[in-house]
Design a protein around this motif. Structure first.
Motif, PDB file in Angstrom:
ATOM      1  N   TYR A 184       0.829  -1.243   0.012  1.00  0.00           N
ATOM      2  CA  TYR A 184       0.112   0.147   0.154  1.00  0.00           C
ATOM      3  C   TYR A 184       0.849   1.305  -0.085  1.00  0.00           C
ATOM      4  N   LEU A 185       2.108   1.207  -0.769  1.00  0.00           N
ATOM      5  CA  LEU A 185       2.880   2.148  -0.515  1.00  0.00           C
ATOM      6  C   LEU A 185       2.438   3.464  -1.265  1.00  0.00           C
ATOM      7  N   ARG A 186       1.637   3.400  -2.360  1.00  0.00           N
ATOM      8  CA  ARG A 186       1.242   4.433  -3.085  1.00  0.00           C
ATOM      9  C   ARG A 186       0.165   4.885  -2.181  1.00  0.00           C
ATOM     10  N   GLU A 187      -0.616   4.422  -1.321  1.00  0.00           N
ATOM     11  CA  GLU A 187      -1.740   4.960  -0.576  1.00  0.00           C
ATOM     12  C   GLU A 187      -0.908   5.793   0.650  1.00  0.00           C
ATOM     13  N   LEU A 188       0.042   4.958   1.214  1.00  0.00           N
ATOM     14  CA  LEU A 188       0.712   5.594   2.351  1.00  0.00           C
ATOM     15  C   LEU A 188       1.728   6.640   2.049  1.00  0.00           C
ATOM     16  N   GLU A 189       1.913   6.714   0.929  1.00  0.00           N
ATOM     17  CA  GLU A 189       3.223   7.628   0.810  1.00  0.00           C
ATOM     18  C   GLU A 189       3.020   9.074   1.190  1.00  0.00           C
ATOM     19  N   ALA A 190       1.998   9.640   1.148  1.00  0.00           N
ATOM     20  CA  ALA A 190       1.559  11.162   1.659  1.00  0.00           C
ATOM     21  C   ALA A 190       1.585  11.207   3.202  1.00  0.00           C
ATOM     22  N   LEU A 191       1.424   9.992   3.777  1.00  0.00           N
ATOM     23  CA  LEU A 191       1.632  10.238   5.279  1.00  0.00           C
ATOM     24  C   LEU A 191       2.753  10.587   5.723  1.00  0.00           C
ATOM     25  N   PRO A 199       7.049  14.699  18.162  1.00  0.00           N
ATOM     26  CA  PRO A 199       7.128  15.150  19.503  1.00  0.00           C
ATOM     27  C   PRO A 199       6.986  13.848  20.453  1.00  0.00           C
ATOM     28  N   HIS A 200       7.495  13.574  21.630  1.00  0.00           N
ATOM     29  CA  HIS A 200       7.354  12.527  22.574  1.00  0.00           C
ATOM     30  C   HIS A 200       6.162  12.750  23.338  1.00  0.00           C
ATOM     31  N   TRP A 201       5.480  11.348  23.412  1.00  0.00           N
ATOM     32  CA  TRP A 201       4.635  11.128  24.292  1.00  0.00           C
ATOM     33  C   TRP A 201       3.169  11.813  23.919  1.00  0.00           C
ATOM     34  N   GLN A 202       2.910  11.978  22.657  1.00  0.00           N
ATOM     35  CA  GLN A 202       1.389  12.578  22.275  1.00  0.00           C
ATOM     36  C   GLN A 202       0.313  11.896  22.609  1.00  0.00           C
ATOM     37  N   LYS A 203      -0.699  12.371  23.277  1.00  0.00           N
ATOM     38  CA  LYS A 203      -1.886  11.659  23.624  1.00  0.00           C
ATOM     39  C   LYS A 203      -2.733  11.117  22.339  1.00  0.00           C
ATOM     40  N   ASP A 204      -2.374  12.097  21.405  1.00  0.00           N
ATOM     41  CA  ASP A 204      -2.910  11.931  19.896  1.00  0.00           C
ATOM     42  C   ASP A 204      -1.784  11.154  19.268  1.00  0.00           C
ATOM     43  N   THR A 205      -1.850   9.781  19.422  1.00  0.00           N
ATOM     44  CA  THR A 205      -0.851   8.931  19.214  1.00  0.00           C
ATOM     45  C   THR A 205      -0.466   8.666  17.796  1.00  0.00           C
ATOM     46  N   ALA A 206       0.486   8.092  17.450  1.00  0.00           N
ATOM     47  CA  ALA A 206       0.806   7.704  16.010  1.00  0.00           C
ATOM     48  C   ALA A 206      -0.265   6.770  15.439  1.00  0.00           C
ATOM     49  N   HIS A 236      -3.487   6.946  16.267  1.00  0.00           N
ATOM     50  CA  HIS A 236      -4.657   7.859  16.051  1.00  0.00           C
ATOM     51  C   HIS A 236      -4.469   8.522  14.742  1.00  0.00           C
ATOM     52  N   LYS A 237      -3.184   9.063  14.597  1.00  0.00           N
ATOM     53  CA  LYS A 237      -3.207   9.674  13.259  1.00  0.00           C
ATOM     54  C   LYS A 237      -3.044   8.771  12.167  1.00  0.00           C
ATOM     55  N   PHE A 238      -2.547   7.317  12.034  1.00  0.00           N
ATOM     56  CA  PHE A 238      -2.915   6.610  11.139  1.00  0.00           C
ATOM     57  C   PHE A 238      -4.126   6.137  10.883  1.00  0.00           C
ATOM     58  N   ILE A 239      -5.071   6.305  11.910  1.00  0.00           N
ATOM     59  CA  ILE A 239      -6.372   5.803  11.690  1.00  0.00           C
ATOM     60  C   ILE A 239      -7.021   6.798  10.762  1.00  0.00           C
ATOM     61  N   ARG A 240      -6.684   8.180  11.138  1.00  0.00           N
ATOM     62  CA  ARG A 240      -7.600   9.108  10.693  1.00  0.00           C
ATOM     63  C   ARG A 240      -6.957   9.160   9.064  1.00  0.00           C
ATOM     64  N   TYR A 241      -5.853   8.935   8.669  1.00  0.00           N
ATOM     65  CA  TYR A 241      -5.428   9.104   7.545  1.00  0.00           C
ATOM     66  C   TYR A 241      -5.837   8.046   6.646  1.00  0.00           C
ATOM     67  N   VAL A 242      -6.062   6.668   7.075  1.00  0.00           N
ATOM     68  CA  VAL A 242      -6.735   5.631   6.284  1.00  0.00           C
ATOM     69  C   VAL A 242      -8.043   5.965   6.266  1.00  0.00           C
ATOM     70  N   ALA A 243      -8.925   6.471   7.318  1.00  0.00           N
ATOM     71  CA  ALA A 243     -10.128   6.578   7.212  1.00  0.00           C
ATOM     72  C   ALA A 243     -10.476   7.714   6.180  1.00  0.00           C
ATOM     73  N   ASP A 244      -9.659   8.714   6.050  1.00  0.00           N
ATOM     74  CA  ASP A 244      -9.949  10.117   4.983  1.00  0.00           C
ATOM     75  C   ASP A 244      -9.725   9.229   3.541  1.00  0.00           C
ATOM     76  N   ILE A 245      -8.917   8.535   3.506  1.00  0.00           N
ATOM     77  CA  ILE A 245      -8.809   7.536   2.104  1.00  0.00           C
ATOM     78  C   ILE A 245     -10.027   6.902   1.752  1.00  0.00           C
ATOM     79  N   SER A 279     -11.341   7.833  14.829  1.00  0.00           N
ATOM     80  CA  SER A 279     -10.095   7.056  15.319  1.00  0.00           C
ATOM     81  C   SER A 279     -10.237   6.807  16.773  1.00  0.00           C
ATOM     82  N   ASP A 280     -10.868   7.540  17.551  1.00  0.00           N
ATOM     83  CA  ASP A 280     -11.074   7.030  18.882  1.00  0.00           C
ATOM     84  C   ASP A 280     -11.728   5.599  18.979  1.00  0.00           C
TER      85      ASP A 280
END
Length: 271
Positions: A11-18, A29-36, A38-47, A138-139
């Motif tokens: 899925y590199l084509r879909e993931l490259e923009a990430l 940034p260290h120890w974000q509660k908006d975790t990696a 969460h960000k990945f889920i939102r990215y895939v959900a948007d696609i 994402s939650d």
């Protein structure tokens, strides 16, 4: 989500923009509660939302079951999640196009209809309501996926490529605000794991070493000591992120050291 995280090479084509154009900066940034995760889920959900709201699918609504109105799935999702009180956009009524080949008549939506759906979705994409929807999704998905350490390891292995390939000269020149998170060798600094992250991992892994299943809760053995291990080591480009942690006993942690080892896929049954 799991399929993409586990097989990111496909899925590199879909993931490259990430991570394109140093997109990894949001993860640094260290120890974000908006975790990696969460960000990945939102990215895939948007696609997935973009693909599902480009005119391919229609959702009926309205009080007339015989002649319903039609909208795109996004509008239905916003109502279902309580972000909107009601559907606010109706797909325009555009006559379908009929074509005949080999004596068979085919009926397809007109390009104008698909264009209207896609344009409305792109406009909605810029709204607060759409951002709220992605965060709600994402939650919900995080609640399920956070327990799957194999998926988390595969996600962080993918993200680690961007960390290891990043030049410190580039970081210093283009993102000086992030330099404090790096070592001179271009890896993440080792920092104290906050208590909220320790508690999350301790309870997720049920006070057991994820490798040997030894009880390290302190309830059965007061001398047991829990160790919070980076699943993808910092030396291998791992992030200081709660989704990159697992619980190990002292012996397993010492044996693993700073190596990248497969995380355990064994989980305790509920009953």
């Amino acid at each position: 989500m799991q399929t993409i995280a586990d097989n990111h090479i496909n899925y590199l084509r879909e993931l490259e923009a990430l991570t394109l154009e140093f997109g990894i900066s949001e993860f640094i940034p260290h120890w974000q509660k908006d975790t990696a995760l969460h960000k990945f889920i939102r990215y895939v959900a948007d696609i997935m939302l973009e693909d599902g709201n480009s005119g391919k699918y229609k959702i009926s609504f309205g009080d007339d079951p015989v002649h319903p109105k039609w909208t795109i799935p996004l509008e239905a999702a916003l109502v279902t999640y309580g972000i909107q009180d009601e559907v606010e956009w109706e797909i325009p009524k555009v006559p379908p196009i009929e074509t005949t080949r080999d004596g068979i008549t085919y009926v397809n939506d007109a390009p104008e209809l698909r264009d209207a759906c896609y344009e409305y979705f792109q406009w909605m994409r810029l709204t607060q309501a759409y951002g709220d929807l992605l965060h709600r999704i994402s939650d919900e998905v995080f609640f399920v996926m956070f327990t799957n350490r194999v998926v988390l390891q595969n996600l962080h292995k993918y993200l680690s490529f961007s960390v290891t390939e990043s030049s410190m000269d580039y970081v210093e020149a283009e993102h000086p605000e992030l330099v404090k998170f790096y070592t001179k060798s271009g890896r993440m600094r080792r920092t104290t794991i906050p208590m909220w992250a320790r508690r999350a991992i301790f309870f997720r892994d049920r006070g057991l070493c994820t490798e040997c299943k030894k009880d390290i809760s302190g309830l059965l053995n007061p001398f047991s000591k829990e160790n919070y291990d980076h699943i993808v080591p910092l030396a291998e480009g791992g992030l200081n992120d709660v989704t990159n942690l697992q619980l190990l006993c002292e012996g397993c942690n010492n044996e693993k050291s700073a190596r990248l080892e497969p995380t355990s896929n064994r989980y305790q049954r509920w009953f």
